[in-house]
Write an enzyme that holds these catalytic residues in place. Sequence first.
Site, PDB file in Angstrom:
ATOM      1  N   CYS B 163      98.656  77.468  51.351  1.00 34.87           N
ATOM      2  CA  CYS B 163      97.392  78.310  51.414  1.00 34.87           C
ATOM      3  C   CYS B 163      97.475  79.060  50.348  1.00 34.87           C
ATOM      4  O   CYS B 163      96.472  80.121  49.765  1.00 34.87           O
ATOM      5  CB  CYS B 163      97.121  79.375  52.558  1.00 34.87           C
ATOM      6  N   THR B 270     107.851  79.642  57.951  1.00 37.91           N
ATOM      7  CA  THR B 270     106.449  79.944  57.843  1.00 37.91           C
ATOM      8  C   THR B 270     106.099  81.614  58.425  1.00 37.91           C
ATOM      9  O   THR B 270     105.239  82.450  59.207  1.00 37.91           O
ATOM     10  CB  THR B 270     106.283  79.315  59.155  1.00 37.91           C
ATOM     11  N   HIS B 301      94.262  87.991  53.298  1.00 36.12           N
ATOM     12  CA  HIS B 301      94.898  86.863  53.675  1.00 36.12           C
ATOM     13  C   HIS B 301      94.184  86.894  55.317  1.00 36.12           C
ATOM     14  O   HIS B 301      93.240  85.615  55.748  1.00 36.12           O
ATOM     15  CB  HIS B 301      96.160  86.271  53.608  1.00 36.12           C
ATOM     16  N   THR B 305      96.254  84.782  62.561  1.00 42.65           N
ATOM     17  CA  THR B 305      97.594  84.945  63.416  1.00 42.65           C
ATOM     18  C   THR B 305      98.313  85.819  63.742  1.00 42.65           C
ATOM     19  O   THR B 305      97.997  87.030  63.116  1.00 42.65           O
ATOM     20  CB  THR B 305      98.789  84.049  62.701  1.00 42.65           C
ATOM     21  N   ALA B 307     101.192  86.195  63.466  1.00 39.18           N
ATOM     22  CA  ALA B 307     101.956  86.569  62.705  1.00 39.18           C
ATOM     23  C   ALA B 307     101.619  87.715  61.500  1.00 39.18           C
ATOM     24  O   ALA B 307     102.632  88.406  60.518  1.00 39.18           O
ATOM     25  CB  ALA B 307     103.404  85.608  62.281  1.00 39.18           C
ATOM     26  N   GLU B 312     100.788  91.909  57.043  1.00 41.52           N
ATOM     27  CA  GLU B 312     100.056  92.117  55.327  1.00 41.52           C
ATOM     28  C   GLU B 312      99.089  93.586  55.805  1.00 41.52           C
ATOM     29  O   GLU B 312      99.893  94.214  54.671  1.00 41.52           O
ATOM     30  CB  GLU B 312      98.510  91.282  55.432  1.00 41.52           C
ATOM     31  N   LYS B 334      87.418  85.128  57.138  1.00 44.80           N
ATOM     32  CA  LYS B 334      87.621  83.939  57.597  1.00 44.80           C
ATOM     33  C   LYS B 334      87.245  83.685  58.881  1.00 44.80           C
ATOM     34  O   LYS B 334      87.119  82.467  59.077  1.00 44.80           O
ATOM     35  CB  LYS B 334      89.733  83.966  57.532  1.00 44.80           C
ATOM     36  N   HIS B 339      90.542  78.872  58.237  1.00 46.78           N
ATOM     37  CA  HIS B 339      91.123  78.874  56.921  1.00 46.78           C
ATOM     38  C   HIS B 339      91.056  77.386  56.088  1.00 46.78           C
ATOM     39  O   HIS B 339      90.976  76.440  57.199  1.00 46.78           O
ATOM     40  CB  HIS B 339      92.598  79.248  57.932  1.00 46.78           C
ATOM     41  N   PHE B 399     102.923  78.478  53.946  1.00 46.23           N
ATOM     42  CA  PHE B 399     102.976  78.142  54.643  1.00 46.23           C
ATOM     43  C   PHE B 399     104.518  77.644  53.373  1.00 46.23           C
ATOM     44  O   PHE B 399     103.648  76.953  52.791  1.00 46.23           O
ATOM     45  CB  PHE B 399     103.305  76.814  55.189  1.00 46.23           C
TER      46      PHE B 399
END
Lengths: 88, 412
Positions: B163, B270, B301, B305, B307, B312, B334, B339, B399
């Site tokens: 990404c 990840t 970003h 998700t 996570a 962030e 997004k 994404h 990732f």
Amino acid sequence: MGSFEAIHDTRGRLYRIITNYLESQDIEYEESNFDKLEDVGIDSLGMLDLIFIIENEFGVQTGEIDNEVLEKITTFDGLVQMIESLRV
Amino acid sequence: MSDISSAVAITGMGVVSPNGIEVDQFWQASVAGRSGVREIDRFDVSKFACKIGAQVEGLENSIYYKNSWKSLDRSVVMALAASSEALAQAKLDLEQDNCHHYGIFVGTGTGSITTHEASVCKVVAGERLHPLSILRAMPNSALLELVSHCGFGGPSATYSAACTSSSHAIGEAFKAIQADRADLVLAGGTDSPLSPPLYAAWSAMRVMSNWSGNPKSACRPFSKDRSGLVLGEGAAFVVLEKLEHARVRGVEPLGFLLGYASNTTYAHPTRPSVEPEKIVMQAALRDAGVDASEVAYIYAHGTGTKANDGVETQAIKAALGEANAYNIAVSSPKACYGHTLGACGALGCVTAILALRHKIAVPTMNLDEPDPQCDLNYVPNEAQPLKRGRYALVNAFGFGGSNATLVVGTEK
């Protein structure tokens, strides 16, 4: 070599394939100048692409033609002869 | 702050995205919060838990589309279309300009994988492959076509870092110009990950949204009920050049690329981590010579998700200080175009420049109830005027642990 009619048919179909190909690639060309296809704007990669189309269109296979021989086929008449020889 | 001799101007931008082809449409859709997310109809998704994605529609109607491109991978076609728009805006004359010192840097996470997958299917079925299959399927196939299209003879490279790919492409182009290795670079990213095998792989990883309602609501960055990302496809490119070079050409800058930094989260492939994300943002600000108090906007970003979004948020607070963080508009568009993997940093760069030029922060849609851990101003559901600052950050975290931040501004 096939009959006069067969060769005439091959030339017509090949002419349409090449002109369609050139137009799809946005290549400007002189209709009467297929004597040397590199000069028209078909380079070595373009010839690979074109021969693939020809194989599919005419149901022929160039796999057994030696690379050195194939690379020398750079004219309209050369392609016609190649197609006719593979059809025999 | 960079002096004139090292200033890197952005003179052209181009976009192909699920919510708009060409920059104007993309910007209007982003400001209005119009979504390009819908149920996928390009292939059978009935076996997947997630059935939605953000597909680019209408590319064949774009003025940049040519019939001869139909044999190319979608990622390549999108790269060509976005680049053509950027080059036109930069007023580059590919026939006349001296292009020997111009470069091309491309970022892509998955390259022409769709074309490669099609080749594999043909081989399995016993069919012949086209003689140019390698050129059409290799990871740098977009670069190959762009080089052929532009005729640039300077440095060129393809960056693949999930990404962060296009952030690296743009950032490294910036560094190449600063180091005088190029006068001008076309840089950006492209990705088209919407193919059955790739979609199945993402589905198996269980990181995609499990939203069962309206597809447009499926991507919910920073929301309490977010459940995962929505895959999208797209491309964005910018023309970067020395300010002096742009002036000689008589082209007005749209903005400036001021800083870039990258680092790696090595602890897990990840799982994001606050400290490296904090470090990369601070390093980018230092590179730009910009103080955190001057930051107006952060293109997060913000994948939606579980996570990413909380980490962030913590990283932004740690990097810029809480007092600054709470006064900065942070958003993740997004939600509207998914994404786009290797293209997301470049889309972010374009968005950030437009946000600063228009003094408008684009919204984070579908943010009805924020996660308590996500307590910044994410511009929920409606665009906001930018009230402070002159600069913007563009975050991308990928990732493999790759992190990258760009700093842009409308002033040097």
